[in-house]
Design a protein around this motif. Structure first.
Motif, short mmCIF file in Angstrom:
data_model
loop_
_atom_site.label_atom_id
_atom_site.label_comp_id
_atom_site.label_asym_id
_atom_site.label_seq_id
_atom_site.Cartn_x
_atom_site.Cartn_y
_atom_site.Cartn_z
N GLN A 43 0.82 -1.21 0.00
CA GLN A 43 0.00 0.00 0.00
C GLN A 43 0.86 1.26 0.00
OE1 GLN A 43 -2.29 -0.87 3.48
NE2 GLN A 43 -3.50 -2.47 2.46
N ARG A 44 1.91 1.27 0.80
CA ARG A 44 2.80 2.44 0.82
C ARG A 44 3.48 2.62 -0.54
NH1 ARG A 44 4.62 5.65 4.50
NH2 ARG A 44 3.70 4.39 6.17
N ASP A 45 3.93 1.52 -1.12
CA ASP A 45 4.54 1.62 -2.45
C ASP A 45 3.54 2.16 -3.47
OD1 ASP A 45 6.90 0.65 -1.47
OD2 ASP A 45 6.64 -1.39 -2.24
N GLY A 46 2.29 1.73 -3.37
CA GLY A 46 1.28 2.23 -4.28
C GLY A 46 1.07 3.73 -4.15
N LEU A 47 1.08 4.24 -2.92
CA LEU A 47 0.92 5.67 -2.70
C LEU A 47 2.14 6.44 -3.22
CD1 LEU A 47 -0.70 5.57 0.84
CD2 LEU A 47 -1.76 6.47 -1.23
N LEU A 48 3.32 5.87 -3.04
CA LEU A 48 4.53 6.53 -3.56
C LEU A 48 4.52 6.53 -5.08
CD1 LEU A 48 7.25 5.21 -1.09
CD2 LEU A 48 6.18 7.47 -1.14
N LEU A 49 4.02 5.46 -5.70
CA LEU A 49 3.90 5.45 -7.15
C LEU A 49 2.91 6.52 -7.62
CD1 LEU A 49 3.83 1.62 -7.98
CD2 LEU A 49 5.55 3.30 -8.69
N ALA A 50 1.86 6.76 -6.83
CA ALA A 50 0.92 7.83 -7.16
C ALA A 50 1.62 9.18 -7.13
CB ALA A 50 -0.26 7.82 -6.18
N ALA A 51 2.45 9.40 -6.12
CA ALA A 51 3.19 10.67 -6.03
C ALA A 51 4.15 10.82 -7.20
CB ALA A 51 3.95 10.72 -4.70
N ALA A 52 4.84 9.72 -7.55
CA ALA A 52 5.78 9.77 -8.67
C ALA A 52 5.06 10.05 -9.98
CB ALA A 52 6.56 8.46 -8.76
N ALA A 53 3.90 9.43 -10.18
CA ALA A 53 3.13 9.66 -11.40
C ALA A 53 2.68 11.10 -11.49
CB ALA A 53 1.92 8.72 -11.43
N ALA A 54 2.24 11.67 -10.37
CA ALA A 54 1.79 13.06 -10.37
C ALA A 54 2.95 14.00 -10.69
CB ALA A 54 1.16 13.42 -9.03
N ALA A 55 4.12 13.74 -10.09
CA ALA A 55 5.28 14.60 -10.32
C ALA A 55 5.73 14.55 -11.77
CB ALA A 55 6.41 14.20 -9.39
N PHE A 110 5.57 16.81 -4.28
CA PHE A 110 5.76 15.36 -4.21
C PHE A 110 7.20 14.91 -4.05
CE2 PHE A 110 1.62 15.64 -6.37
CZ PHE A 110 0.88 14.88 -5.48
N LEU A 111 8.16 15.70 -4.51
CA LEU A 111 9.55 15.27 -4.39
C LEU A 111 9.97 15.03 -2.94
CD1 LEU A 111 11.44 17.28 -7.15
CD2 LEU A 111 10.81 14.86 -7.13
N PRO A 112 9.60 15.88 -1.99
CA PRO A 112 9.97 15.58 -0.60
C PRO A 112 9.40 14.25 -0.12
CG PRO A 112 9.27 17.87 -0.81
CD PRO A 112 8.94 17.20 -2.11
N ILE A 113 8.20 13.91 -0.56
CA ILE A 113 7.59 12.63 -0.19
C ILE A 113 8.39 11.47 -0.79
CG2 ILE A 113 5.54 11.18 -0.48
CD1 ILE A 113 3.88 13.75 -0.38
N LEU A 114 8.77 11.62 -2.05
CA LEU A 114 9.52 10.56 -2.72
C LEU A 114 10.90 10.37 -2.11
CD1 LEU A 114 8.51 11.39 -6.42
CD2 LEU A 114 7.68 9.51 -5.00
N LYS A 115 11.38 11.42 -1.44
CA LYS A 115 12.69 11.34 -0.78
C LYS A 115 12.58 10.86 0.66
CE LYS A 115 14.88 14.91 -3.61
NZ LYS A 115 15.49 16.26 -3.61
N GLY A 116 11.37 10.47 1.07
CA GLY A 116 11.19 9.90 2.40
C GLY A 116 10.48 10.78 3.40
N GLY A 117 10.14 12.00 3.00
CA GLY A 117 9.43 12.90 3.92
C GLY A 117 7.97 12.54 4.05
N LYS A 118 7.34 13.08 5.07
CA LYS A 118 5.91 12.85 5.30
C LYS A 118 5.18 14.18 5.25
CE LYS A 118 5.98 8.62 8.09
NZ LYS A 118 5.53 8.01 9.37
#
Length: 340
Positions: free
Chosen positions: A296-308, A318-326
């Protein structure tokens, strides 16, 4: 006058076009007033100089001026250009001239028969001008100009939609937005792209109520669970996609996210498909919700990557999220689920 103006006489503008066809640009019109050329003169300074028209730029400037309102006597000139099969600029400015000359039904017919003969790259150059000329100046009743023509009123929304469909999903954006109140979708499942576009360009569209009803209907849930082995698919259900990013859909999406693992992944997949920016606050709340599985977490990160990747302006979100931020958000409060 040392510029090309729409207020100049039709005969003068047609003469300028003839001069260009003869290989000449009048000396007093060599400079394009709308463009500046930058020339570096030193390590710490620049100067600007006027831009010399190229032949294609000069022609577009003349055709634009002729196509604007006030040149009904240019109809024969543009008819000659539209008859050619090797002149996309001439064709589109003929269409634009017809529209500004209150012959929008003729413009629509010409567009419908000829647009497939022109490359998409050429369509992109002129389609915004076509859109503006078809919409015209808003009438006192707030309706676009094309809507005042009874014949055009019946055909233009679907024709404009077919043009957007021809250009492809990534090209649609908000072009021809004024057709939205008149574009019908009798069966959203049969026309998913149209349904998604309508909810993107309008607020509180009836399709949102349809989507929520679909998702809340127990019979639909049973059928989808049986037929699709749950919600976990590469292509999320249309009803889910319609509600992503809509405040009106947060309640039902939250309910599904908390329902079970399959439903949770279905909601996540819908966000991956449709998410555009962090304004979709439900996404941020899902991401910080305790108990997410690795999938599920990977799926949400893929959503962020797709949006970016789809929307560069949202990278800062989204980049801060992809780098591990919350993100700073309140977690969803889900009761204990049967698959926990």
């Amino acid at each position: 006058m040392d510029t090309i103006q729409a207020t100049q006489p039709t005969s003068h503008l047609i003469w300028l076009h003839g001069e260009l066809e003869a290989g000449r640009i009048p000396a007093d019109l060599r400079w394009n007033p709308w463009v500046e050329d930058w020339t570096v003169t030193s390590s710490d300074g620049t100067v600007t100089g006027p831009h010399v028209y190229t032949a294609p730029e000069f022609r577009v400037a003349v055709l634009w001026a002729l196509s604007r309102p006030g040149h009904p006597d240019a109809a024969e000139f543009f008819a000659g250009l539209a008859a050619r099969n090797d002149d996309p600029a001439g064709l589109f400015f003929a269409i634009i001239h017809m529209a500004w000359d209150d012959r929008r039904a003729d413009a629509a017919r010409l567009l419908s028969t000829r647009i497939m003969t022109v490359s998409i790259a050429e369509v992109h150059k002129y389609i915004r001008m076509v859109e503006k000329s078809m919409s015209g100046y808003t009438d006192r009743d707030g309706k676009p100009a094309w809507h005042r023509d009874p014949d055009l009123r019946a055909i233009w929304p679907d024709l404009a939609w077919r043009i957007m469909d021809y250009l492809g999903q990534d090209s649609r954006g908000r072009i021809f937005e004024d057709i939205a109140p008149y574009l019908m979708v009798p069966d959203p499942i049969a026309e998913p792209d149209k349904a998604l576009w309508l909810t993107y360009v309008t607020t509180d569209h009836p399709l949102l109520a349809w989507a929520e009803k679909q998702l809340r209907d127990p019979a639909n849930r049973v059928e989808w669970d049986r037929q699709y082995e749950g919600w976990e698919q590469d292509e999320p259900q249309l009803a889910l996609q319609l509600l992503v990013g809509e405040r009106s859909g947060e309640a039902v999406l939250t309910e599904l996210f908390c329902r079970d693992g399959k439903s949770r992944m279905g909601v996540i997949q819908a966000f991956r498909k449709q998410l555009t920016h962090m304004g979709d606050r439900l996404f941020a709340r899902m991401l910080v919700t305790p108990g997410l599985s690795e999938e599920q977490r990977d799926g949400l990160l893929l959503a962020a990557a797709a949006a970016a990747s789809r929307f560069p302006y949202s990278e800062r979100d989204f980049l801060p999220i992809l780098k591990g931020g919350k993100p700073i958000a309140e977690p969803l409060s889900c009761p204990m689920r049967k698959d926990d």
